[in-house]
Design a protein around this motif. Sequence first.
Motif, mmCIF file in Angstrom:
data_model
loop_
_atom_site.group_PDB
_atom_site.id
_atom_site.type_symbol
_atom_site.label_atom_id
_atom_site.label_comp_id
_atom_site.label_asym_id
_atom_site.label_seq_id
_atom_site.Cartn_x
_atom_site.Cartn_y
_atom_site.Cartn_z
ATOM 1 N N PHE A 31 82.737 56.531 65.739
ATOM 2 C CA PHE A 31 81.764 56.749 64.809
ATOM 3 C C PHE A 31 80.942 55.212 64.635
ATOM 4 C CE2 PHE A 31 83.860 60.429 62.829
ATOM 5 C CZ PHE A 31 83.401 61.306 63.827
ATOM 6 N N SER A 32 81.718 54.221 64.632
ATOM 7 C CA SER A 32 81.003 52.865 64.460
ATOM 8 C C SER A 32 80.230 52.604 65.590
ATOM 9 C CB SER A 32 82.212 51.701 64.460
ATOM 10 O OG SER A 32 82.917 52.047 63.234
ATOM 11 N N ILE A 33 80.521 53.001 66.855
ATOM 12 C CA ILE A 33 79.848 52.642 67.951
ATOM 13 C C ILE A 33 78.675 53.391 67.686
ATOM 14 C CG2 ILE A 33 79.615 52.848 70.284
ATOM 15 C CD1 ILE A 33 82.679 52.445 70.772
ATOM 16 N N ILE A 34 78.672 54.768 67.561
ATOM 17 C CA ILE A 34 77.560 55.503 67.285
ATOM 18 C C ILE A 34 76.479 55.060 66.394
ATOM 19 C CG2 ILE A 34 76.631 57.936 66.589
ATOM 20 C CD1 ILE A 34 79.242 59.134 67.714
ATOM 21 N N TYR A 35 77.211 54.702 64.998
ATOM 22 C CA TYR A 35 76.291 54.096 63.981
ATOM 23 C C TYR A 35 75.562 52.748 64.420
ATOM 24 C CZ TYR A 35 74.868 52.455 59.289
ATOM 25 O OH TYR A 35 74.159 51.699 58.466
ATOM 26 N N LEU A 36 76.451 51.970 65.139
ATOM 27 C CA LEU A 36 75.672 50.490 65.455
ATOM 28 C C LEU A 36 74.711 50.709 66.457
ATOM 29 C CD1 LEU A 36 78.835 48.408 65.106
ATOM 30 C CD2 LEU A 36 77.001 48.626 63.516
ATOM 31 N N ILE A 37 74.909 51.696 67.423
ATOM 32 C CA ILE A 37 73.843 51.566 68.580
ATOM 33 C C ILE A 37 72.593 52.592 68.431
ATOM 34 C CG2 ILE A 37 75.513 51.289 70.193
ATOM 35 C CD1 ILE A 37 75.407 54.285 71.020
ATOM 36 N N MET A 38 72.449 52.904 67.141
ATOM 37 C CA MET A 38 71.139 54.053 66.799
ATOM 38 C C MET A 38 70.059 52.970 66.950
ATOM 39 S SD MET A 38 72.242 55.731 63.094
ATOM 40 C CE MET A 38 73.536 56.732 62.985
ATOM 41 N N GLY A 39 69.099 53.393 67.565
ATOM 42 C CA GLY A 39 67.721 52.733 67.922
ATOM 43 C C GLY A 39 66.602 52.925 67.069
ATOM 44 N N ASN A 40 66.903 53.372 66.098
ATOM 45 C CA ASN A 40 65.596 53.625 64.948
ATOM 46 C C ASN A 40 65.030 52.499 64.495
ATOM 47 O OD1 ASN A 40 65.954 56.851 64.506
ATOM 48 N ND2 ASN A 40 67.884 56.162 64.154
ATOM 49 N N TRP A 41 65.691 51.348 64.241
ATOM 50 C CA TRP A 41 65.201 50.224 63.953
ATOM 51 C C TRP A 41 64.365 49.744 65.072
ATOM 52 C CZ3 TRP A 41 64.129 49.081 59.446
ATOM 53 C CH2 TRP A 41 65.175 49.394 58.226
ATOM 54 N N GLY A 42 64.588 49.743 66.273
ATOM 55 C CA GLY A 42 63.935 49.289 67.569
ATOM 56 C C GLY A 42 62.677 50.225 67.514
ATOM 57 N N MET A 43 62.879 51.362 67.413
ATOM 58 C CA MET A 43 61.608 52.333 67.277
ATOM 59 C C MET A 43 60.647 51.896 66.434
ATOM 60 S SD MET A 43 60.314 54.859 69.085
ATOM 61 C CE MET A 43 61.885 55.683 69.696
ATOM 62 N N ILE A 44 61.024 51.549 65.075
ATOM 63 C CA ILE A 44 60.013 51.217 64.065
ATOM 64 C C ILE A 44 59.439 49.997 64.419
ATOM 65 C CG2 ILE A 44 60.129 50.510 61.513
ATOM 66 C CD1 ILE A 44 62.206 52.644 61.086
ATOM 67 N N PHE A 45 60.213 48.825 64.915
ATOM 68 C CA PHE A 45 59.436 47.565 65.306
ATOM 69 C C PHE A 45 58.535 47.648 66.243
ATOM 70 C CE2 PHE A 45 63.587 45.785 62.953
ATOM 71 C CZ PHE A 45 62.753 45.249 61.865
ATOM 72 N N LEU A 46 59.001 48.475 67.470
ATOM 73 C CA LEU A 46 58.130 48.880 68.471
ATOM 74 C C LEU A 46 56.816 49.441 68.379
ATOM 75 C CD1 LEU A 46 58.456 48.450 71.392
ATOM 76 C CD2 LEU A 46 59.030 51.007 71.818
#
Length: 299
Positions: A31-46
């Motif tokens: 669950f730590s790996i799943i939570y940390l690799i979420m790409g939502n911040w990257g999508m927002i900045f993009l």
Amino acid sequence: MAARNNTDVKEFIFLGLTENSNWQIPLFLLFSIIYLIMGNWGMIFLIWLNAHLCTPMYFFLGNLSFCDICYSTVIAPKMLINILSEHKSCRLHSCVLQSFFFMVYVTTEVTLLSVMAYDCCVAIVNPLMYTVITAFSICTQMVLACYLGGLINSMVHTIGLLRLDFCGPNIVNHFFCDIPPLLKLACSDAHINETLIFVFSGVISIFTFSIVMVSYIHIIISILIICSIEGRCRAFSTCASHLAAVTLFYGSGTLSYIQPSSQYSMEQEKVSAVFYILVIPMLNPLIYSLRNKDVNKRG
């Protein structure tokens, strides 16, 4: 007049996902790996950094990513701490706040998905009027309406929860402060609360799902009358990502909140909750980026 609230419970103790200690480390790492690799911040900045992506579709997608981040962050950090803790507890008022913000962003995401279905429908069915129908002011109003709907829905259930008495026991058969398992611990009558959950969740789900279904019926009809195979593929690719996201979210979330209390399964709820709290927020950026040429070019 006597005080209305006779609550003695000051904190809730969670049973968590499993009582098997052998699963604690694997689940924490997974669950730590799943939570940390979420790409939502990257999508927002993009979306924010590229003027080319400043379109209604990406405006809605940016808000969808924001909701993913918010409701995952409301639950995941505390869940990860509790997995490794022997005393899996949460103070009463912290529990109410967690439940409140979770309901706000989950409800907002459901309504955003229906708005995005309408956006896809307009883009395919009536492309010549797309810029007029989806003007920035209209899109902003629709997004604000989604957040307002989430806030109202959450406030109704939170106020109902605060009116209940909790005098023991305080063991919650879950890994976060979801309302249905909390209602089972109430000393006072929670029938009205259960009815409100069933009615509000049912109305919201039926309303938003109806918008999605009607939109896709029009989309399918429009795709079928396109003569060229290339044109059909292009039209389908416009909504394929959204269709995948809708299927995942509705398939997991709806099962948790639109079932009578007599058929309520706590184990089923835990699995569904893990899926829409961690897995779906991780998959959404992948789904939209893998299927979208604009994002891939900018990424």
